[in-house]
Scaffold this motif. Structure first.
Motif, PDB file in Angstrom:
ATOM      1  N   UNK A 102       0.827  -1.203   0.000  1.00  0.00           N
ATOM      2  CA  UNK A 102       0.000   0.000   0.000  1.00  0.00           C
ATOM      3  C   UNK A 102       0.860   1.250   0.000  1.00  0.00           C
ATOM      4  N   UNK A 103       1.984   1.211   0.697  1.00  0.00           N
ATOM      5  CA  UNK A 103       2.901   2.347   0.717  1.00  0.00           C
ATOM      6  C   UNK A 103       3.463   2.590  -0.675  1.00  0.00           C
ATOM      7  N   UNK A 104       3.850   1.518  -1.347  1.00  0.00           N
ATOM      8  CA  UNK A 104       4.376   1.624  -2.715  1.00  0.00           C
ATOM      9  C   UNK A 104       3.304   2.187  -3.637  1.00  0.00           C
ATOM     10  N   UNK A 105       2.085   1.686  -3.521  1.00  0.00           N
ATOM     11  CA  UNK A 105       0.983   2.158  -4.360  1.00  0.00           C
ATOM     12  C   UNK A 105       0.682   3.611  -4.089  1.00  0.00           C
ATOM     13  N   UNK A 106       0.648   4.002  -2.816  1.00  0.00           N
ATOM     14  CA  UNK A 106       0.380   5.395  -2.468  1.00  0.00           C
ATOM     15  C   UNK A 106       1.476   6.296  -3.027  1.00  0.00           C
ATOM     16  N   UNK A 107       2.719   5.864  -2.935  1.00  0.00           N
ATOM     17  CA  UNK A 107       3.850   6.656  -3.464  1.00  0.00           C
ATOM     18  C   UNK A 107       3.716   6.803  -4.979  1.00  0.00           C
ATOM     19  N   UNK A 108       3.373   5.701  -5.662  1.00  0.00           N
ATOM     20  CA  UNK A 108       3.222   5.750  -7.114  1.00  0.00           C
ATOM     21  C   UNK A 108       2.071   6.673  -7.494  1.00  0.00           C
ATOM     22  N   UNK A 109       0.979   6.620  -6.751  1.00  0.00           N
ATOM     23  CA  UNK A 109      -0.151   7.480  -7.047  1.00  0.00           C
ATOM     24  C   UNK A 109       0.177   8.952  -6.812  1.00  0.00           C
ATOM     25  N   UNK A 110       0.937   9.246  -5.755  1.00  0.00           N
ATOM     26  CA  UNK A 110       1.288  10.644  -5.479  1.00  0.00           C
ATOM     27  C   UNK A 110       2.275  11.163  -6.531  1.00  0.00           C
ATOM     28  N   UNK A 111       3.124  10.289  -7.057  1.00  0.00           N
ATOM     29  CA  UNK A 111       4.055  10.697  -8.106  1.00  0.00           C
ATOM     30  C   UNK A 111       3.333  11.037  -9.406  1.00  0.00           C
ATOM     31  N   UNK A 112       2.160  10.419  -9.597  1.00  0.00           N
ATOM     32  CA  UNK A 112       1.402  10.647 -10.832  1.00  0.00           C
ATOM     33  C   UNK A 112       0.642  11.973 -10.772  1.00  0.00           C
ATOM     34  N   UNK A 113       0.449  12.517  -9.579  1.00  0.00           N
ATOM     35  CA  UNK A 113      -0.325  13.762  -9.435  1.00  0.00           C
ATOM     36  C   UNK A 113       0.449  14.967  -9.791  1.00  0.00           C
TER      37      UNK A 113
END
Length: 113
Positions: A102-113
């Motif tokens: 979930x941390x990896x996914x959250x980081x990837x999602x924040x990088x896309x913003x």
């Protein structure tokens, strides 16, 4: 017993994993592992679906299954205790893996913003 209750009872006692069926060369004895899984599922089915519709015969069948379970539990007491002593650690590792993902996914999602 309902299938869920039967499964819970059986899986608590018949708790071997694939690793318990490793051969000396590191491979799994698939025949033994599959036989174990089949036997376990058969017990679950028989406990939750007695072959007789007559109450006394169904009760007798469940008593026989519980006697079989008790004998297995006595024969495999050390292995069962060992498995259940490790269980909290397995759950922790699984939860930790989920948190990491979930941390990896959250980081990837924040990088896309």
């Amino acid at each position: 017993a309902s299938e869920v209750e039967a499964r819970r009872q059986i899986l608590y006692i018949y708790c071997k994993t694939e690793n318990d069926f490793r051969k000396k060369d590191g491979t799994t004895d698939l025949d033994a592992w599959n036989d174990y899984l089949d036997m376990r599922e058969d017990l679950i089915y028989r406990l939750s679906n007695p072959s007789s519709t007559k109450p006394e015969e169904a009760r007798r069948e469940r008593v026989e299954i519980h006697q079989q379970m008790n004998a297995y539990e006595k024969e495999n007491e050390r292995q069962i205790k060992k498995f259940h002593n490790k269980e909290p650690h397995r759950k922790f590792r699984k939860l930790w893996h989920i948190v990491e993902q979930e941390t990896i996914t959250a980081k990837a999602n924040s990088d896309m913003l």
